[in-house]
Design a protein around this motif. Sequence first.
Motif, mmCIF file in Angstrom:
data_model
loop_
_atom_site.group_PDB
_atom_site.id
_atom_site.type_symbol
_atom_site.label_atom_id
_atom_site.label_comp_id
_atom_site.label_asym_id
_atom_site.label_seq_id
_atom_site.Cartn_x
_atom_site.Cartn_y
_atom_site.Cartn_z
ATOM 1 N N THR A 63 0.830 -1.202 0.000
ATOM 2 C CA THR A 63 0.000 0.000 0.000
ATOM 3 C C THR A 63 0.868 1.256 0.000
ATOM 4 O O THR A 63 0.574 2.230 -0.707
ATOM 5 C CB THR A 63 -0.933 0.009 1.228
ATOM 6 O OG1 THR A 63 -1.799 -1.138 1.178
ATOM 7 C CG2 THR A 63 -1.780 1.269 1.263
ATOM 8 N N ASN A 240 -7.319 0.081 -4.604
ATOM 9 C CA ASN A 240 -8.639 -0.379 -4.152
ATOM 10 C C ASN A 240 -8.594 -1.845 -3.731
ATOM 11 O O ASN A 240 -9.203 -2.226 -2.718
ATOM 12 C CB ASN A 240 -9.668 -0.185 -5.263
ATOM 13 C CG ASN A 240 -9.971 1.274 -5.539
ATOM 14 O OD1 ASN A 240 -9.795 2.123 -4.661
ATOM 15 N ND2 ASN A 240 -10.412 1.584 -6.745
ATOM 16 N N SER A 243 -6.838 -2.155 -0.431
ATOM 17 C CA SER A 243 -7.714 -1.693 0.643
ATOM 18 C C SER A 243 -8.713 -2.776 1.020
ATOM 19 O O SER A 243 -8.974 -3.015 2.209
ATOM 20 C CB SER A 243 -8.444 -0.419 0.201
ATOM 21 O OG SER A 243 -9.327 0.032 1.215
ATOM 22 N N ASP A 244 -9.273 -3.445 0.007
ATOM 23 C CA ASP A 244 -10.206 -4.552 0.273
ATOM 24 C C ASP A 244 -9.500 -5.699 0.986
ATOM 25 O O ASP A 244 -10.052 -6.288 1.928
ATOM 26 C CB ASP A 244 -10.813 -5.055 -1.039
ATOM 27 C CG ASP A 244 -11.763 -4.042 -1.671
ATOM 28 O OD1 ASP A 244 -12.231 -3.148 -0.949
ATOM 29 O OD2 ASP A 244 -12.013 -4.146 -2.894
ATOM 30 N N ASP A 245 -8.288 -6.008 0.539
ATOM 31 C CA ASP A 245 -7.522 -7.088 1.183
ATOM 32 C C ASP A 245 -7.238 -6.751 2.638
ATOM 33 O O ASP A 245 -7.331 -7.615 3.522
ATOM 34 C CB ASP A 245 -6.196 -7.322 0.440
ATOM 35 C CG ASP A 245 -6.399 -7.978 -0.910
ATOM 36 O OD1 ASP A 245 -7.511 -8.470 -1.162
ATOM 37 O OD2 ASP A 245 -5.461 -7.976 -1.726
ATOM 38 N N ASN A 246 -6.880 -5.495 2.882
ATOM 39 C CA ASN A 246 -6.574 -5.081 4.252
ATOM 40 C C ASN A 246 -7.808 -5.207 5.144
ATOM 41 O O ASN A 246 -7.709 -5.637 6.299
ATOM 42 C CB ASN A 246 -6.070 -3.639 4.254
ATOM 43 C CG ASN A 246 -5.503 -3.230 5.594
ATOM 44 O OD1 ASN A 246 -4.499 -3.769 6.056
ATOM 45 N ND2 ASN A 246 -6.145 -2.267 6.247
ATOM 46 N N TYR A 247 -8.963 -4.844 4.614
ATOM 47 C CA TYR A 247 -10.213 -4.983 5.370
ATOM 48 C C TYR A 247 -10.483 -6.449 5.693
ATOM 49 O O TYR A 247 -10.838 -6.796 6.829
ATOM 50 C CB TYR A 247 -11.373 -4.396 4.577
ATOM 51 C CG TYR A 247 -12.723 -4.607 5.223
ATOM 52 C CD1 TYR A 247 -13.171 -3.756 6.231
ATOM 53 C CD2 TYR A 247 -13.541 -5.666 4.827
ATOM 54 C CE1 TYR A 247 -14.396 -3.950 6.836
ATOM 55 C CE2 TYR A 247 -14.768 -5.871 5.435
ATOM 56 C CZ TYR A 247 -15.198 -5.014 6.438
ATOM 57 O OH TYR A 247 -16.419 -5.227 7.040
ATOM 58 N N ASN A 248 -10.298 -7.317 4.695
ATOM 59 C CA ASN A 248 -10.543 -8.742 4.907
ATOM 60 C C ASN A 248 -9.559 -9.340 5.912
ATOM 61 O O ASN A 248 -9.952 -10.145 6.779
ATOM 62 C CB ASN A 248 -10.450 -9.490 3.572
ATOM 63 C CG ASN A 248 -11.573 -9.126 2.622
ATOM 64 O OD1 ASN A 248 -12.669 -8.771 3.062
ATOM 65 N ND2 ASN A 248 -11.321 -9.210 1.330
ATOM 66 N N THR A 250 -7.979 -7.731 8.279
ATOM 67 C CA THR A 250 -8.279 -7.187 9.607
ATOM 68 C C THR A 250 -9.486 -7.885 10.221
ATOM 69 O O THR A 250 -9.490 -8.210 11.417
ATOM 70 C CB THR A 250 -8.548 -5.672 9.511
ATOM 71 O OG1 THR A 250 -7.405 -5.023 8.946
ATOM 72 C CG2 THR A 250 -8.806 -5.085 10.887
ATOM 73 N N ALA A 251 -10.509 -8.133 9.397
ATOM 74 C CA ALA A 251 -11.690 -8.837 9.888
ATOM 75 C C ALA A 251 -11.340 -10.261 10.305
ATOM 76 O O ALA A 251 -11.816 -10.759 11.337
ATOM 77 C CB ALA A 251 -12.771 -8.855 8.811
ATOM 78 N N SER A 254 -9.421 -10.161 13.569
ATOM 79 C CA SER A 254 -10.334 -9.902 14.689
ATOM 80 C C SER A 254 -11.095 -11.166 15.070
ATOM 81 O O SER A 254 -11.247 -11.483 16.251
ATOM 82 C CB SER A 254 -11.310 -8.792 14.311
ATOM 83 O OG SER A 254 -12.246 -8.576 15.347
#
Length: 295
Positions: A63, A240, A243-248, A250-251, A254
Amino acid sequence: MRVTNNMLVMNFMSDYNSNLERLQKDQNMLFTGKKVSKPSDDPVAVANTLKIKTEIARNDAYTKNTDDAKSWLSLTDTALGQIGDLLQSARDLAVQGSNGTLTQSDMQNLAAQVDQLKQQIIQVGNTQYNGRYIFAGYKTNRKPFSDTNRYAGDDGAIQFEIGAGGNTIQVNVTGDKVFDVTSGTSQLLNVMDNLSNALKSGDNQTVSNIIGDIDNQLQNVLAIRADAGAKANRIDLTANRLSDDNYNFTALLSKNQDADIAQVITNLKMDENVYRASLASGAMIIQPSLVDFLR
């Protein structure tokens, strides 16, 4: 088997410590918000957490490279646009100087404007990003253009890694392509000099002929700018996706390590009640002794 008072006490202490450990574990989960505080709690979860964190760190690095590449290409696009505008201005001056109705003084004034345009083009050609000359190839610490029309850079392609598996993109546009360098000399800058000289000498026909040369340089700059724009679009798509990979990631992290706070509070209250009950029961179990019967 004969059960002694000492055995009762030992069994009680063992159960008591187990209850206390569960209570402590619940409290740690509530305070930290994590299901695992040490590897022995859940080796599989710890291993998965480390893998996910590694992927997140790698994704963050991509990123950062993507952000740098986007900034570099954005500045390059701006510089190419400015060069195109300056060439268009030079063309307009050439059209004025080719009609044969201007006085020698007017032609000299046009030549002076062309000289200023050339200086501005050189200045744009020496644009820097974070202290590096963007059109100098690998020689980013060396000013690529000067009044001599010589190119001091090279054709080195600067690559940024923006994804796994060797996914790279060239972020720089070398000055030899933008300024049409042949044998170390910029033909673009030569065209500007030729136009200025023709205007100064009042040679309307030569000025008219040079318009075609300016058009060729304009087309070259526009083509290079279009290619840079395509790379910028690719960078946007990559950003983009990252960013989607980072969200996935992180989820997933968690889900793998974060505790369910509602469930933790419920377990804490249950284990607290068990702990209190064990204390009360222990008091009843340990209390009877031979001395109590002798009283």
